[in-house]
Design a protein around this motif. Structure first.
Motif, PDB file in Angstrom:
ATOM      1  N   GLN A 180       7.856 -22.337   8.499  1.00 46.67           N
ATOM      2  CA  GLN A 180       8.565 -21.075   8.650  1.00 46.67           C
ATOM      3  C   GLN A 180       7.780 -20.188   9.583  1.00 46.67           C
ATOM      4  O   GLN A 180       6.566 -20.093   9.483  1.00 46.67           O
ATOM      5  N   GLU A 222       6.329 -16.807  10.685  1.00 44.80           N
ATOM      6  CA  GLU A 222       5.917 -15.609   9.964  1.00 44.80           C
ATOM      7  C   GLU A 222       5.736 -14.486  10.958  1.00 44.80           C
ATOM      8  O   GLU A 222       4.891 -14.582  11.853  1.00 44.80           O
ATOM      9  N   GLU A 223       6.510 -13.437  10.807  1.00 44.24           N
ATOM     10  CA  GLU A 223       6.442 -12.310  11.732  1.00 44.24           C
ATOM     11  C   GLU A 223       5.473 -11.245  11.219  1.00 44.24           C
ATOM     12  O   GLU A 223       5.326 -11.034  10.006  1.00 44.24           O
ATOM     13  N   ASP A 224       4.892 -10.583  12.152  1.00 40.05           N
ATOM     14  CA  ASP A 224       3.952  -9.504  11.841  1.00 40.05           C
ATOM     15  C   ASP A 224       4.077  -8.443  12.922  1.00 40.05           C
ATOM     16  O   ASP A 224       4.126  -8.787  14.106  1.00 40.05           O
ATOM     17  N   GLN A 238       5.553  -6.441   9.277  1.00 44.61           N
ATOM     18  CA  GLN A 238       6.823  -6.486   8.567  1.00 44.61           C
ATOM     19  C   GLN A 238       7.732  -5.356   9.008  1.00 44.61           C
ATOM     20  O   GLN A 238       8.951  -5.494   9.018  1.00 44.61           O
ATOM     21  N   CYS A 286       4.461 -13.604  15.952  1.00 42.00           N
ATOM     22  CA  CYS A 286       4.980 -14.693  15.130  1.00 42.00           C
ATOM     23  C   CYS A 286       3.939 -15.804  15.080  1.00 42.00           C
ATOM     24  O   CYS A 286       3.393 -16.183  16.117  1.00 42.00           O
ATOM     25  N   TYR A 294       3.214 -19.809  13.489  1.00 40.65           N
ATOM     26  CA  TYR A 294       3.894 -20.968  12.915  1.00 40.65           C
ATOM     27  C   TYR A 294       2.855 -22.035  12.609  1.00 40.65           C
ATOM     28  O   TYR A 294       1.678 -21.884  12.949  1.00 40.65           O
ATOM     29  N   LYS A 295       3.284 -23.115  11.967  1.00 37.22           N
ATOM     30  CA  LYS A 295       2.298 -24.028  11.390  1.00 37.22           C
ATOM     31  C   LYS A 295       2.121 -25.351  12.129  1.00 37.22           C
ATOM     32  O   LYS A 295       1.022 -25.886  12.168  1.00 37.22           O
ATOM     33  N   GLY A 322      11.717 -16.563   9.516  1.00 38.01           N
ATOM     34  CA  GLY A 322      10.828 -15.833   8.619  1.00 38.01           C
ATOM     35  C   GLY A 322      11.511 -14.617   8.050  1.00 38.01           C
ATOM     36  O   GLY A 322      12.731 -14.499   8.075  1.00 38.01           O
ATOM     37  N   GLN A 323      10.690 -13.700   7.534  1.00 37.07           N
ATOM     38  CA  GLN A 323      11.225 -12.480   6.927  1.00 37.07           C
ATOM     39  C   GLN A 323      11.623 -11.446   7.983  1.00 37.07           C
ATOM     40  O   GLN A 323      12.360 -10.523   7.700  1.00 37.07           O
TER      41      GLN A 323
END
Lengths: 109, 112
Positions: free
Chosen positions: A3, A5-7, A9, A23, A25-26, A100-101
């Motif tokens: 997923q 992940e944004e930063d 929020q 953003c 990612y993995k 992501g969120q």
């Protein structure tokens, strides 16, 4: 599954300022996409950057991709009140996009 | 040009009632189709995707099911709604699994 992940929020800025969203990612990807969602609406595709590209522009948008750090950033320059929305990065995982969120961007006039 | 439709736009249903949400795409053939759910202030959760007629993949176990009776029609259903089924349901299509996705306007479902 992976997923993006944004930063951060949430981000609140004044009109005319620049907005930067990140953003992470993995796993390895072949492309990464950014989407925008106005409140109560569907998502709209903004830009796609491929793994062999480091930077891409589209109007006031600038996206970077650092595959060594597994991160991407979205820069909106000279922001406008109409840019107020949620922004999502979408790295693919197992043949599907994952969201992501998101980052909630508020641009004050 | 391609367009995607979802209906209804909003829906309020009692717990235990059935559900049917419909999504149709125009202007393209053999699209991949997706159903997502978005809880308030949250990200998108992929529920189902389909790469062809009658081919449905479920991403998470849940109270919902999906069907694709025609190439450009995707239906989300439930026999008995739960409170936890409330949310914003989005349908999307793409050509290719990791290409740009095009989203519908969404259905706001409230289960009371």
């Amino acid at each position: 599954s992976q997923q993006g992940e944004e930063d951060p929020q949430a981000l609140s800025i004044q009109e005319g300022e620049n907005a930067t969203m990140n953003c992470s990612y993995k796993t390895s990807i072949n492309n990464l996409q950014w989407y925008r969602q106005n409140s109560g609406r569907g998502l709209v595709h903004l830009i796609l950057i491929r793994s062999n590209e480091r930077e891409k522009h589209s109007g006031r948008l600038r996206v970077t991709l650092d595959t060594s750090k597994k991160s991407s950033s979205l820069l909106i320059t000279a922001s406008r009140a109409a840019d107020t929305a949620s922004y999502f990065c979408a790295p693919p995982s197992y043949g599907k996009l994952t969201f992501g969120q998101g980052t909630i961007l508020t641009v004050h006039p | 040009s391609q367009t995607i439709h979802q209906w209804p736009a909003t829906l309020v249903q009692p717990v235990g009632s059935p559900l049917s949400l419909e999504c149709t795409v125009e202007g393209t053939s053999n699209p991949n189709l997706y159903w997502y759910r978005q809880a308030a202030g949250r990200g998108l959760q992929l529920l189902f995707y389909s790469v062809g007629i009658g081919q449905i993949s479920s991403e998470v176990p849940q109270n919902l099911s999906a069907s694709r009776p025609q190439d450009r029609q995707f239906i989300l259903s439930s026999k008995k709604l739960l409170l936890s089924d409330s949310g914003f349901y989005l349908c999307a299509w793409s050509l290719g699994s990791t290409n740009e996705q095009f989203f519908g306007p969404g259905t706001r479902l409230t289960v009371l």
